[in-house]
Write a protein that holds these residues in place. Sequence first.
Motif, mmCIF file in Angstrom:
data_model
loop_
_atom_site.group_PDB
_atom_site.id
_atom_site.type_symbol
_atom_site.label_atom_id
_atom_site.label_comp_id
_atom_site.label_asym_id
_atom_site.label_seq_id
_atom_site.Cartn_x
_atom_site.Cartn_y
_atom_site.Cartn_z
ATOM 1 N N GLN A 7 7.797 -23.988 -6.349
ATOM 2 C CA GLN A 7 8.080 -22.565 -6.192
ATOM 3 C C GLN A 7 7.663 -21.818 -7.447
ATOM 4 O O GLN A 7 7.816 -22.308 -8.549
ATOM 5 C CB GLN A 7 9.569 -22.359 -5.932
ATOM 6 N N PRO A 8 7.125 -20.599 -7.272
ATOM 7 C CA PRO A 8 6.735 -19.817 -8.445
ATOM 8 C C PRO A 8 7.973 -19.406 -9.240
ATOM 9 O O PRO A 8 9.044 -19.217 -8.670
ATOM 10 C CB PRO A 8 6.033 -18.601 -7.849
ATOM 11 N N PRO A 9 7.801 -19.244 -10.549
ATOM 12 C CA PRO A 9 8.942 -18.799 -11.362
ATOM 13 C C PRO A 9 9.379 -17.394 -10.965
ATOM 14 O O PRO A 9 8.584 -16.597 -10.454
ATOM 15 C CB PRO A 9 8.404 -18.816 -12.790
ATOM 16 N N ARG A 11 9.874 -14.786 -12.630
ATOM 17 C CA ARG A 11 9.099 -13.712 -13.251
ATOM 18 C C ARG A 11 7.793 -13.458 -12.479
ATOM 19 O O ARG A 11 7.373 -12.315 -12.328
ATOM 20 C CB ARG A 11 8.803 -14.034 -14.705
ATOM 21 N N THR A 12 7.165 -14.517 -11.978
ATOM 22 C CA THR A 12 5.942 -14.371 -11.189
ATOM 23 C C THR A 12 6.248 -13.640 -9.882
ATOM 24 O O THR A 12 5.501 -12.739 -9.470
ATOM 25 C CB THR A 12 5.312 -15.745 -10.904
ATOM 26 N N ILE A 13 7.351 -14.003 -9.244
ATOM 27 C CA ILE A 13 7.758 -13.328 -8.006
ATOM 28 C C ILE A 13 8.024 -11.851 -8.296
ATOM 29 O O ILE A 13 7.557 -10.965 -7.575
ATOM 30 C CB ILE A 13 9.004 -14.000 -7.403
ATOM 31 N N ASP A 15 6.866 -10.000 -10.711
ATOM 32 C CA ASP A 15 5.616 -9.317 -11.033
ATOM 33 C C ASP A 15 4.843 -8.985 -9.758
ATOM 34 O O ASP A 15 4.311 -7.875 -9.610
ATOM 35 C CB ASP A 15 4.776 -10.190 -11.967
ATOM 36 N N ARG A 16 4.789 -9.913 -8.828
ATOM 37 C CA ARG A 16 4.078 -9.676 -7.574
ATOM 38 C C ARG A 16 4.771 -8.616 -6.726
ATOM 39 O O ARG A 16 4.115 -7.771 -6.122
ATOM 40 C CB ARG A 16 3.936 -10.978 -6.797
ATOM 41 N N HIS A 18 6.613 -6.177 -7.867
ATOM 42 C CA HIS A 18 6.369 -4.913 -8.559
ATOM 43 C C HIS A 18 5.003 -4.353 -8.177
ATOM 44 O O HIS A 18 4.872 -3.190 -7.802
ATOM 45 C CB HIS A 18 6.463 -5.139 -10.077
ATOM 46 N N SER A 19 3.999 -5.170 -8.261
ATOM 47 C CA SER A 19 2.642 -4.742 -7.939
ATOM 48 C C SER A 19 2.530 -4.317 -6.472
ATOM 49 O O SER A 19 1.959 -3.269 -6.160
ATOM 50 C CB SER A 19 1.657 -5.873 -8.237
#
Length: 148
Positions: A7-9, A11-13, A15-16, A18-19
Amino acid sequence: MERASRQPPARTIADRLHSAAIHLLRRLRVEDRALGLTGPRASALSVIVFRGPIAMGALADAEQVRAPTITRLVDGLERRGLVRRVTDSADGRVQLVDATAAGKRLLQKGRARRVERLTQGVVQLSRDDQQVLARAAHLMEESVLVSF
């Protein structure tokens, strides 16, 4: 344990998300312009409709702008007949901003246009992907994501 490592960390989730949220709002802003509202005016009108009647200071806080900016926004909305200033019944010295019936109708029309635009994209997804989006929307509505 292996599943958790794939699973992505967080913070990566984040960030995605947010974008994706920014891109989504930019695409939907077109519908507000079609109604003759700038993004800031549409946002202020939304707060006034759903939280109003509201004091100018509270509206400025909600919109994260200073008093002169919110005054200009409200003046523009008032000129169009979308809001009116009213005296607070509990404290006659306080002016509140309230949406007019025309303001409420325009906001609902804008929401309907944005939802229709989103619907056009959602219907193109598979049933499974639609269920994933429904779950994500639920999580965003009910979790700490929107209550911080």
